[in-house]
Scaffold this active site. Structure first.
Site, PDB file in Angstrom:
ATOM      1  N   ASP A  46      45.164  49.141  39.405  1.00  0.00           N
ATOM      2  CA  ASP A  46      44.322  48.283  38.573  1.00  0.00           C
ATOM      3  C   ASP A  46      43.682  49.081  37.439  1.00  0.00           C
ATOM      4  O   ASP A  46      43.031  50.095  37.671  1.00  0.00           O
ATOM      5  CB  ASP A  46      43.243  47.658  39.466  1.00  0.00           C
ATOM      6  CG  ASP A  46      42.648  46.387  38.913  1.00  0.00           C
ATOM      7  OD1 ASP A  46      42.450  46.315  37.687  1.00  0.00           O
ATOM      8  OD2 ASP A  46      42.374  45.468  39.700  1.00  0.00           O
ATOM      9  N   THR A  86      42.677  40.842  35.564  1.00  0.00           N
ATOM     10  CA  THR A  86      43.270  41.260  36.839  1.00  0.00           C
ATOM     11  C   THR A  86      44.191  40.220  37.446  1.00  0.00           C
ATOM     12  O   THR A  86      45.318  40.528  37.842  1.00  0.00           O
ATOM     13  CB  THR A  86      42.154  41.610  37.837  1.00  0.00           C
ATOM     14  OG1 THR A  86      41.367  42.677  37.294  1.00  0.00           O
ATOM     15  CG2 THR A  86      42.727  42.031  39.170  1.00  0.00           C
TER      16      THR A  86
END
Length: 555
Positions: A46, A86
């Site tokens: 991430d 995300t």
């Protein structure tokens, strides 16, 4: 290796220890292995931007060294859509589809007709569950409109085992999909899954390791030599600084645990334990495990991407991946790896201004939905009403559905006038403008902003307007309230991510031209001989064979 030993081996990677040594020279690779791998390991780091990847590349000595020196490297991968958040990013990695097809247009969108007071819809929730809100929700994959690679593999062969683990629920859910055998994500209580899913002995044991670890204070991490130059404080206001942290924490501090290398080590420990316990990759069919490593994102938000904290995090990530791959090697599993990111990230403007970028700014509070509502209400005679809904000072904006047609026209016209006159705004597109644009094609680095917006557009979920800020504008008004830096823009700092493939026997090469994360699914599908109808996805197969031969032949 027994479960506890496997977990302990990876958790030890969060302690001060020498760098993982790179194995000796391997035999010269062939053009391509003759058989399909028995296990696919799909890793999403991430907020691991292409900039971060290249900045520290010369220092890699562990797992990232293996992937870059001995793998197939696409340093110019793209999360090609405009909404570089995300949830949308993770939805592209194993579906082969952009957010316009997956339906995951943002982390949060708004449904003003939702049958609850809270009109915000979290991407990984089931808002039909009674008594829930976007902040207190029942996690669910119901919003994902397309199958994942694991789902397609299981449909073709029900014996396929599909597992997804991550630091965030949305990462695990979007990569695993609705048909995964197991889906786990980290919470303050340990790894959890969907409502009413019983906790198996494996998860209970890993959670016991987590509880024991969390209950102990941590002194933090030593500063690697490559991080020394980054170790200086940056003033963000209210007596707060970032840039010199070591991730020291008190016992029980989950917030610091989550935003530190400890989190990724724990997730990799869980992944190794699942692979061992379930025997993934040890049967006739190919299995798949997706792993969402979320700490780099939490570190980037809390401390920025260019301080000592981020530097330490990348160094530890490299070592932890090396330990993880070593466990798979020791177990003799024939596995293939893909590693990429859900989006990039941008450092905080305060440090940029100290490092030769005086033009960096924070967003003007006047661009927040609340402030826009006040300003537009005063101009249209509709003061006192909530006219504009949105998740922040960029992205999708929604007009109140209770407005009459004439009121709505006035609100839209005034909002467009206000936004387009603001010096920090690059573009504002209406829903009609985006819908009329064809789906983009061609090299992602050459797309226009409107094409990027179209790749993120869903007619049911997207807003009435899409607000895009100029480059080098950080969409956080006040850095002293938690987040100091972020992502989500249509610019390359947030769109560009590395895409790395590795399998023993594949000859390494590097391709610097642009590719997309939606290309991952058809590439892996070809590697295991899984047919995927071209019209069902947006990506294309990437040939992983250097020189003659084509791993995409017939696809």
């Amino acid at each position: 290796m027994m479960l506890r030993k496997a977990a302990a081996a990876l958790l030890l990677a969060t302690c001060a220890m020498p760098a993982v040594a790179r194995p000796g020279a391997a035999p010269a690779p062939q053009s391509a292995p003759a058989t399909a791998p028995r296990l696919i390991v799909a890793i999403a780091v991430d907020q691991f931007s292409a900039d971060l990847f290249s900045e520290y590349r010369r220092y890699y000595e562990g797992g990232l060294k293996r992937l870059t020196a001995d793998g197939i490297v696409f340093p110019r991968g793209y999360q090609s859509h405009a909404a570089t958040e995300t949830c949308p990013g993770h939805s592209t990695i194993l579906t082969g589809s952009r957010p316009s097809r997956t339906g995951i247009i943002a982390n949060t969108w708004f449904d003003l007709k939702a049958g609850r007071e809270d009109k915000a819809i979290y991407c990984a929730e089931d808002e039909t569950q009674p008594g829930t809100s976007s902040g207190a929700y029942v996690a669910s994959p119901v919003h994902l409109r397309v199958p994942t690679l694991g789902g397609r593999m299981k449909a073709a062969n029900p014996a396929t085992r599909v597992v997804s683990v991550a630091g965030k629920d949305r990462a695990a859910i979007m990569m695993g999909g609705p048909t995964a055998d197991q889906t786990w994500w980290l919470s303050p209580k340990g790894y959890v899954s969907y409502k009413d899913v019983p906790t198996p002995p494996l998860i209970a044991k890993v959670n016991a390791v987590f509880a024991q670890r969390l209950a102990q204070p941590s002194p933090g991490f030593d500063l690697p030599p490559q991080c020394v130059a980054k170790d200086f404080p940056v003033d963000i206001g209210a007596g707060q600084t970032v840039g010199t942290g070591r991730f020291a924490r008190e016992a029980g501090d989950f917030r610091i645990f989550r935003a530190s290398p400890e989190q990724d080590a724990l997730t990799l420990a869980l992944a190794a334990s699942v692979i061992e316990t379930m025997g993934l990759g040890k049967q006739a069919q190919t299995d798949i495990i997706s792993i969402g490593l979320s700490a780099t994102d939490y570190v980037g938000h809390a401390f920025g991407t260019e301080g000592a904290e981020s530097c330490i995090q990348i160094e530890r990530l490299d070592q932890e991946l090396g330990a993880f791959f070593a466990l798979l090697d020791k177990d003799g599993i024939d596995y293939a790896v893909v590693l990429t990111a859900d989006h990039g990230g941008h450092d905080l403007p305060e440090r940029h201004r100290e490092n030769a970028m005086p033009m960096e700014q924070r967003v003007d509070e006047a661009l927040t939905p609340k402030a826009l509502t006040v300003a537009v209400g005063a101009k249209t005679g509709l003061a006192g009403r909530k006219l504009i809904w949105g998740d922040g000072p960029m992205g999708d904006l929604y007009f109140d559905t209770a407005l009459t047609p004439s009121q709505r026209a006035a609100v839209e016209a005034e909002t467009l006038r206000t936004l387009r006159a603001h010096p920090q705004v690059q573009a504002v597109f209406t829903k009609a403008e985006i819908a009329a644009s064809p789906s983009p094609s061609g090299p992602p680095e050459s797309w226009s902003l409107l094409q990027e917006a179209r790749a993120s557009f869903d007619p049911e979920r997207s807003g009435d307007l899409l607000l895009l800020l100029k480059p080098r504008i950080t969409p956080i008004v006040d850095p002293t309230r938690g987040y100091v830096a972020t992502h989500g823009s249509p610019w390359d700092t947030d769109r560009r991510v590395p895409i790395l493939f590795w399998r023993k026997g594949l000859r390494p090469f590097e391709q610097p031209l642009g590719v997309e994360t939606v290309d991952i699914l058809p590439t892996l599908a070809a590697l295991i001989g899984l047919p995927v109808p071209r019209g069902e996805i947006d990506g294309r197969c990437l040939d992983l064979i250097a020189g003659e031969g084509d791993s995409c032949a017939g696809r």
